[in-house]
Design a protein around this motif. Structure first.
Motif, PDB file in Angstrom:
ATOM      1  N   THR A  15     -64.917  73.908  29.754  1.00  0.00           N
ATOM      2  CA  THR A  15     -63.697  74.552  30.242  1.00  0.00           C
ATOM      3  C   THR A  15     -63.398  74.054  31.641  1.00  0.00           C
ATOM      4  O   THR A  15     -64.294  73.707  32.381  1.00  0.00           O
ATOM      5  CB  THR A  15     -63.836  76.087  30.233  1.00  0.00           C
ATOM      6  N   ARG A  17     -62.074  75.855  33.970  1.00  0.00           N
ATOM      7  CA  ARG A  17     -62.289  76.944  34.919  1.00  0.00           C
ATOM      8  C   ARG A  17     -63.732  77.377  34.848  1.00  0.00           C
ATOM      9  O   ARG A  17     -64.275  77.613  33.778  1.00  0.00           O
ATOM     10  CB  ARG A  17     -61.378  78.120  34.573  1.00  0.00           C
ATOM     11  N   LEU A  19     -67.335  79.523  35.343  1.00  0.00           N
ATOM     12  CA  LEU A  19     -67.759  80.902  35.133  1.00  0.00           C
ATOM     13  C   LEU A  19     -67.822  81.627  36.466  1.00  0.00           C
ATOM     14  O   LEU A  19     -67.442  82.790  36.577  1.00  0.00           O
ATOM     15  CB  LEU A  19     -69.131  80.934  34.460  1.00  0.00           C
ATOM     16  N   HIS A  31     -65.166  83.857  37.944  1.00  0.00           N
ATOM     17  CA  HIS A  31     -63.890  83.416  37.387  1.00  0.00           C
ATOM     18  C   HIS A  31     -63.804  83.934  35.961  1.00  0.00           C
ATOM     19  O   HIS A  31     -63.254  84.982  35.713  1.00  0.00           O
ATOM     20  CB  HIS A  31     -63.784  81.898  37.404  1.00  0.00           C
ATOM     21  N   LEU A  32     -64.360  83.202  35.031  1.00  0.00           N
ATOM     22  CA  LEU A  32     -64.331  83.625  33.629  1.00  0.00           C
ATOM     23  C   LEU A  32     -65.404  84.657  33.307  1.00  0.00           C
ATOM     24  O   LEU A  32     -65.229  85.473  32.419  1.00  0.00           O
ATOM     25  CB  LEU A  32     -64.489  82.420  32.704  1.00  0.00           C
ATOM     26  N   ILE A  48     -67.574  87.019  29.050  1.00  0.00           N
ATOM     27  CA  ILE A  48     -66.263  86.613  29.545  1.00  0.00           C
ATOM     28  C   ILE A  48     -65.463  87.861  29.917  1.00  0.00           C
ATOM     29  O   ILE A  48     -65.484  88.863  29.198  1.00  0.00           O
ATOM     30  CB  ILE A  48     -65.515  85.800  28.467  1.00  0.00           C
ATOM     31  N   ARG A  49     -64.772  87.793  31.044  1.00  0.00           N
ATOM     32  CA  ARG A  49     -63.940  88.913  31.500  1.00  0.00           C
ATOM     33  C   ARG A  49     -62.948  89.344  30.422  1.00  0.00           C
ATOM     34  O   ARG A  49     -62.425  88.520  29.679  1.00  0.00           O
ATOM     35  CB  ARG A  49     -63.120  88.495  32.727  1.00  0.00           C
ATOM     36  N   ALA A  52     -59.475  87.608  30.699  1.00  0.00           N
ATOM     37  CA  ALA A  52     -59.394  86.143  30.618  1.00  0.00           C
ATOM     38  C   ALA A  52     -58.563  85.778  29.391  1.00  0.00           C
ATOM     39  O   ALA A  52     -58.928  86.083  28.258  1.00  0.00           O
ATOM     40  CB  ALA A  52     -60.792  85.533  30.527  1.00  0.00           C
ATOM     41  N   TRP A  54     -55.604  82.830  27.569  1.00  0.00           N
ATOM     42  CA  TRP A  54     -54.976  81.518  27.539  1.00  0.00           C
ATOM     43  C   TRP A  54     -53.505  81.692  27.885  1.00  0.00           C
ATOM     44  O   TRP A  54     -52.999  82.817  27.935  1.00  0.00           O
ATOM     45  CB  TRP A  54     -55.134  80.883  26.154  1.00  0.00           C
ATOM     46  N   ASP A  59     -57.021  85.882  23.873  1.00  0.00           N
ATOM     47  CA  ASP A  59     -58.266  86.057  24.617  1.00  0.00           C
ATOM     48  C   ASP A  59     -59.077  84.772  24.662  1.00  0.00           C
ATOM     49  O   ASP A  59     -59.128  84.026  23.682  1.00  0.00           O
ATOM     50  CB  ASP A  59     -59.135  87.133  23.962  1.00  0.00           C
ATOM     51  N   VAL A  60     -59.743  84.548  25.797  1.00  0.00           N
ATOM     52  CA  VAL A  60     -60.752  83.489  25.881  1.00  0.00           C
ATOM     53  C   VAL A  60     -62.019  84.079  25.284  1.00  0.00           C
ATOM     54  O   VAL A  60     -62.434  85.181  25.648  1.00  0.00           O
ATOM     55  CB  VAL A  60     -60.995  83.057  27.345  1.00  0.00           C
ATOM     56  N   ARG A  94     -66.910  88.011  23.216  1.00  0.00           N
ATOM     57  CA  ARG A  94     -66.903  87.588  24.614  1.00  0.00           C
ATOM     58  C   ARG A  94     -68.302  87.527  25.223  1.00  0.00           C
ATOM     59  O   ARG A  94     -68.455  87.145  26.369  1.00  0.00           O
ATOM     60  CB  ARG A  94     -66.032  88.520  25.449  1.00  0.00           C
TER      61      ARG A  94
END
Length: 104
Positions: A15, A17, A19, A31-32, A48-49, A52, A54, A59-60, A94
């Motif tokens: 990724t 971005r 973590l 970040h993530l 993952i938050r 987070a 796209w 959702d990421v 996540r």
């Protein structure tokens, strides 16, 4: 994950971005990741938050990391890959587990 480590390079390849990173005051900024990624044996665990997303609002999830890793290894194949797999519970998409290949 941690500055200048092999693992950081691999995770960053999944990724654009990160973590988490350290700011100019040496404080960890997420970040993530919801919190600091940590190791449990040979596995790297992180969540993952919740916010987070796209650009399209989706959702990421850990599956995105798996897709990124698959693309990375397709175009940069190695004989002995560092990452064995990226896993998650289908009910908790996540919470990621990056399983590293053992050097033993």
């Amino acid at each position: 994950v941690f500055s200048s480590s092999t693992e950081e390079g691999i995770i960053n390849a999944m990724t654009h971005r990160s973590l988490a990173h350290f700011n100019s005051q040496s404080e960890l900024v997420h970040h993530l990741a919801k919190s600091s990624p940590f190791y449990k044996g040979q596995d790297l665990l992180f969540e993952i938050r919740d916010n987070a997303k796209w650009d399209d609002g989706k959702d990421v999830t850990c599956e995105d990391f798996q897709t990124g890793h698959a693309a990375y290894t397709k175009f940069r194949p190695v004989k002995e890959p560092t990452i064995a797999s990226i896993n998650w519970d289908k009910d908790v998409p996540r919470k990621c587990i990056v399983k590293f290949n053992s050097k033993e």
